[in-house]
Scaffold this motif. Structure first.
Motif, PDB file in Angstrom:
ATOM      1  N   LEU A   8       0.805  -1.106   0.118  1.00  0.00           N
ATOM      2  CA  LEU A   8      -0.060  -0.046   0.048  1.00  0.00           C
ATOM      3  C   LEU A   8       0.909   1.237  -0.012  1.00  0.00           C
ATOM      4  O   LEU A   8       0.316   2.252   0.668  1.00  0.00           O
ATOM      5  N   ASP A   9       1.808   1.210  -0.880  1.00  0.00           N
ATOM      6  CA  ASP A   9       2.876   2.503  -1.045  1.00  0.00           C
ATOM      7  C   ASP A   9       3.412   2.806   0.173  1.00  0.00           C
ATOM      8  O   ASP A   9       3.617   3.974   0.582  1.00  0.00           O
ATOM      9  N   MET A  10       3.941   1.840   0.855  1.00  0.00           N
ATOM     10  CA  MET A  10       4.423   1.843   2.436  1.00  0.00           C
ATOM     11  C   MET A  10       5.613   2.949   2.423  1.00  0.00           C
ATOM     12  O   MET A  10       5.673   3.827   3.337  1.00  0.00           O
ATOM     13  N   PHE A  28       5.511   6.200   4.564  1.00  0.00           N
ATOM     14  CA  PHE A  28       6.322   6.146   5.798  1.00  0.00           C
ATOM     15  C   PHE A  28       7.337   7.546   5.619  1.00  0.00           C
ATOM     16  O   PHE A  28       7.518   8.341   6.676  1.00  0.00           O
ATOM     17  N   THR A  29       7.793   7.632   4.481  1.00  0.00           N
ATOM     18  CA  THR A  29       8.819   8.890   4.419  1.00  0.00           C
ATOM     19  C   THR A  29       7.923  10.168   4.521  1.00  0.00           C
ATOM     20  O   THR A  29       8.488  10.920   5.159  1.00  0.00           O
TER      21      THR A  29
END
Length: 64
Positions: free
Chosen positions: A11-13, A17-18
């Motif tokens: 899911l576009d982790m 996160f960034t």
């Protein structure tokens, strides 16, 4: 691994996160100088500059 990622997509982790870490850096930079967030600030947040140990020493409240 493909089966695992199908069942549990990332899911576009990396981007999420960034973005989260960089939001903390922009709002409370003083909390990021001595942990992993410092690396994200240096790479992704324009104008971010964490002080070094030398900065703390030289800017200490002592005259000598």
């Amino acid at each position: 691994m493909r089966d695992i990622l199908t069942a549990f997509p990332r899911l576009d982790m990396k981007r999420c996160f960034t973005d989260s870490v960089c939001r903390i850096i922009r709002t409370k930079p003083e909390t990021t100088y001595d942990n992993f967030a410092r690396d994200f600030g240096a790479r992704f947040v324009p104008g971010y500059k964490a002080p070094s140990t030398v900065d703390f020493l030289m800017n200490g409240p002592f005259e000598e």
